[in-house]
Write a protein that holds these residues in place. Sequence first.
Motif, PDB file in Angstrom:
ATOM      1  N   LEU A  63      45.436 -39.270  56.691  1.00  0.00           N
ATOM      2  CA  LEU A  63      45.205 -38.972  58.105  1.00  0.00           C
ATOM      3  C   LEU A  63      44.453 -37.665  58.290  1.00  0.00           C
ATOM      4  O   LEU A  63      43.505 -37.590  59.066  1.00  0.00           O
ATOM      5  N   LEU A  64      44.863 -36.632  57.570  1.00  0.00           N
ATOM      6  CA  LEU A  64      44.338 -35.295  57.822  1.00  0.00           C
ATOM      7  C   LEU A  64      43.154 -34.897  56.963  1.00  0.00           C
ATOM      8  O   LEU A  64      42.459 -33.935  57.287  1.00  0.00           O
ATOM      9  N   GLY A  65      42.931 -35.603  55.857  1.00  0.00           N
ATOM     10  CA  GLY A  65      41.916 -35.144  54.933  1.00  0.00           C
ATOM     11  C   GLY A  65      42.413 -33.935  54.172  1.00  0.00           C
ATOM     12  O   GLY A  65      43.622 -33.759  53.976  1.00  0.00           O
ATOM     13  N   GLU A  66      41.506 -33.077  53.754  1.00  0.00           N
ATOM     14  CA  GLU A  66      41.867 -31.871  53.010  1.00  0.00           C
ATOM     15  C   GLU A  66      41.588 -30.656  53.880  1.00  0.00           C
ATOM     16  O   GLU A  66      40.441 -30.305  54.124  1.00  0.00           O
ATOM     17  N   GLY A  67      42.659 -30.032  54.356  1.00  0.00           N
ATOM     18  CA  GLY A  67      42.507 -28.897  55.257  1.00  0.00           C
ATOM     19  C   GLY A  67      43.524 -27.818  55.000  1.00  0.00           C
ATOM     20  O   GLY A  67      44.126 -27.739  53.924  1.00  0.00           O
ATOM     21  N   ILE A  68      43.778 -27.033  56.008  1.00  0.00           N
ATOM     22  CA  ILE A  68      44.587 -25.836  55.857  1.00  0.00           C
ATOM     23  C   ILE A  68      46.045 -26.143  55.527  1.00  0.00           C
ATOM     24  O   ILE A  68      46.733 -25.332  54.940  1.00  0.00           O
ATOM     25  N   PHE A  69      46.536 -27.329  55.872  1.00  0.00           N
ATOM     26  CA  PHE A  69      47.942 -27.643  55.676  1.00  0.00           C
ATOM     27  C   PHE A  69      48.274 -28.200  54.311  1.00  0.00           C
ATOM     28  O   PHE A  69      49.394 -28.085  53.852  1.00  0.00           O
ATOM     29  N   ASP A  70      47.327 -28.865  53.684  1.00  0.00           N
ATOM     30  CA  ASP A  70      47.681 -29.599  52.473  1.00  0.00           C
ATOM     31  C   ASP A  70      46.901 -29.166  51.240  1.00  0.00           C
ATOM     32  O   ASP A  70      46.794 -29.902  50.268  1.00  0.00           O
ATOM     33  N   THR A  71      46.329 -27.956  51.277  1.00  0.00           N
ATOM     34  CA  THR A  71      45.598 -27.454  50.120  1.00  0.00           C
ATOM     35  C   THR A  71      46.123 -26.085  49.711  1.00  0.00           C
ATOM     36  O   THR A  71      46.867 -25.431  50.449  1.00  0.00           O
ATOM     37  N   ASP A  72      45.740 -25.666  48.533  1.00  0.00           N
ATOM     38  CA  ASP A  72      46.140 -24.372  47.980  1.00  0.00           C
ATOM     39  C   ASP A  72      44.914 -23.604  47.515  1.00  0.00           C
ATOM     40  O   ASP A  72      43.784 -24.108  47.552  1.00  0.00           O
ATOM     41  N   GLY A  73      45.150 -22.377  47.063  1.00  0.00           N
ATOM     42  CA  GLY A  73      44.129 -21.596  46.383  1.00  0.00           C
ATOM     43  C   GLY A  73      42.906 -21.313  47.217  1.00  0.00           C
ATOM     44  O   GLY A  73      42.968 -21.069  48.424  1.00  0.00           O
ATOM     45  N   ASP A  74      41.740 -21.387  46.567  1.00  0.00           N
ATOM     46  CA  ASP A  74      40.490 -21.035  47.231  1.00  0.00           C
ATOM     47  C   ASP A  74      40.177 -21.966  48.395  1.00  0.00           C
ATOM     48  O   ASP A  74      39.610 -21.537  49.401  1.00  0.00           O
ATOM     49  N   GLN A  75      40.527 -23.241  48.245  1.00  0.00           N
ATOM     50  CA  GLN A  75      40.228 -24.183  49.324  1.00  0.00           C
ATOM     51  C   GLN A  75      41.041 -23.853  50.573  1.00  0.00           C
ATOM     52  O   GLN A  75      40.537 -23.889  51.688  1.00  0.00           O
ATOM     53  N   TRP A  76      42.322 -23.529  50.384  1.00  0.00           N
ATOM     54  CA  TRP A  76      43.142 -23.116  51.527  1.00  0.00           C
ATOM     55  C   TRP A  76      42.594 -21.829  52.145  1.00  0.00           C
ATOM     56  O   TRP A  76      42.496 -21.712  53.371  1.00  0.00           O
ATOM     57  N   ALA A  77      42.244 -20.855  51.301  1.00  0.00           N
ATOM     58  CA  ALA A  77      41.731 -19.578  51.812  1.00  0.00           C
ATOM     59  C   ALA A  77      40.453 -19.789  52.621  1.00  0.00           C
ATOM     60  O   ALA A  77      40.234 -19.144  53.652  1.00  0.00           O
ATOM     61  N   SER A  78      39.614 -20.712  52.158  1.00  0.00           N
ATOM     62  CA  SER A  78      38.385 -21.015  52.885  1.00  0.00           C
ATOM     63  C   SER A  78      38.690 -21.655  54.234  1.00  0.00           C
ATOM     64  O   SER A  78      38.041 -21.332  55.244  1.00  0.00           O
ATOM     65  N   SER A  79      39.675 -22.549  54.257  1.00  0.00           N
ATOM     66  CA  SER A  79      40.078 -23.178  55.520  1.00  0.00           C
ATOM     67  C   SER A  79      40.600 -22.140  56.497  1.00  0.00           C
ATOM     68  O   SER A  79      40.271 -22.152  57.687  1.00  0.00           O
ATOM     69  N   ARG A  80      41.413 -21.240  56.018  1.00  0.00           N
ATOM     70  CA  ARG A  80      41.971 -20.199  56.878  1.00  0.00           C
ATOM     71  C   ARG A  80      40.881 -19.303  57.443  1.00  0.00           C
ATOM     72  O   ARG A  80      40.889 -18.953  58.630  1.00  0.00           O
ATOM     73  N   ALA A  81      39.923 -18.943  56.587  1.00  0.00           N
ATOM     74  CA  ALA A  81      38.824 -18.095  57.052  1.00  0.00           C
ATOM     75  C   ALA A  81      37.970 -18.812  58.095  1.00  0.00           C
ATOM     76  O   ALA A  81      37.454 -18.189  59.025  1.00  0.00           O
ATOM     77  N   LEU A  82      37.842 -20.120  57.955  1.00  0.00           N
ATOM     78  CA  LEU A  82      37.059 -20.904  58.905  1.00  0.00           C
ATOM     79  C   LEU A  82      37.734 -20.978  60.267  1.00  0.00           C
ATOM     80  O   LEU A  82      37.085 -20.907  61.310  1.00  0.00           O
TER      81      LEU A  82
END
Length: 527
Positions: A109-128
């Motif tokens: 449903l959500l894809g890969e975003g701020i809620f279901d990722t870790d590390g650099d990908q999560w940090a990038s989502s948060r910065a966005l």
Amino acid sequence: MHILVRLPPSYLARRQFARAHGCQPVAKSANKDPFFGLDTIPATIRALRENRIIARTPEFYRRFGNTHKVIGIVSKQITTIEPENIKTVLSLNFKDYRLGFRLPSFKPLLGEGIFDTDGDQWASSRALIRPSFTRDQVADLTILEDLIQDLFALLPRDGKTVDLQKLFFQYTIDSATEFLFGQSVGTLKKSQSESDRGFAEAFYNAQEAILTRGIPFPLKLFFSHDEAKAEKYNQICRKFVQQFVDKAFQAVELKKPETEKSDSDIKRPRHIFSHELAARTTDRTRVLDELMNVLLAGRDTTASLLSNLFFVLAKDPAIWAKLRREVAFLEGRPPTYSELNNMKYVQCCMNECKIAPSCLELLSAEYFKFASSCILNLGRPVLTLPALRLHPVVPRNNREAIRNTVLPLGGGQDGLSPVFVPKGTFVSYNVYAMHRRTDIYGPDAEVFRPERWEDGKLQPRWGYLPFNGGPRICIGQRYALTEVGYVLVRMSQEFRVLESRDPGPWEESRGLTVTSKNGTKVGLTAD
């Protein structure tokens, strides 16, 4: 004859690591079965049927200590209500833990975003996402006033019984879609389109599928799940949101010529979340995923907070009267952003029953995962969510250790020694039970009493987690508190009487968020 037993290097390394940090084993376990934890299943099933799976958790900590073990079929867990342990997991040793185990359940449903990722990908989502939640972006209360008028139009004013919980869920999806897309789905209005109505229904059903998708095989036998039907709902939701992603990128393209104009020549448009994201990345799938992530949090958790808050407020006319006295200076007009933030008793009520509804660190399936993990002691709740003090929307949160690490408390018979946390162990912190600790909140910790926050002496720090903590602290908390506070103020202005029509105590429901099983049935009488 001597038999030589060679211990694996990993075991020796762990033992050495634990000794070096002065660790002692956790003294008590919630299970008598030391292998699979099957002994707790009957009592847990009874609690689920009686809607008290959450309510019984403080007793576990009284019996087994503030930090104890939970043994399950597929995982081992250390569960705690020690603020110092929680601080260590969420902040001091943040990089020792992950929560990406939630991805398989939520990605459809959500894809890969701020809620279901870790590390650099999560940090990038948060910065966005972070720039969209600055003070300037959330201080415009015009949208909230328009929506509150839609809500008022549906509320009886002569004391007839109404279920606020249902209406709050409609209000919050309207609010969330207006903020994110610049266009509300209008569930509070009868004029909503077939497309809007189809999205709202599909969104609800898609969330229900999240609840069961991540349940391990033994427990799946107890729950029905049609993945084909779930995928249909997922596609309806993502296709609906995709149109707003496309509009956002079109809007960004149209704005480009304006960059040559001076600031004084450009009329500042209304902030639209999707447009802001589109201006920061060219990846349309990325924008779609982040919008889906934020939408789920912004809708369900806000509605749950408002429902639970008004449930307890309706039980105490004196608190409602005190709220009305505080807002009387407005003389019926809507508050400004500054006025809203300066209303001390309003803030106290939210402190006593607070959550970050639009918090970008959470999703609401945590509760169902909590119930599921109790049945088999799996210890794998999905997400991190800020919590109400008395009625947490998500009562427990988990992290999985990705390397050998240490908790500062919980070891030994007195629970004061460090605890070794082997790689792969889940550390669970129970917000519901911690928020009811009498040594932190006083002997009346079970009582809804906003006055406990009035004099500023109560400073629970990491013993109170309305918006989580550490690097993944909620970045939507300002927006969340503004929206909840605005509804509270405007309702107290509009209605002289708020009377409970539910004679029983609050009972938990089992769904995406923790709400009242019987709704929020009240009687409202206008001035």
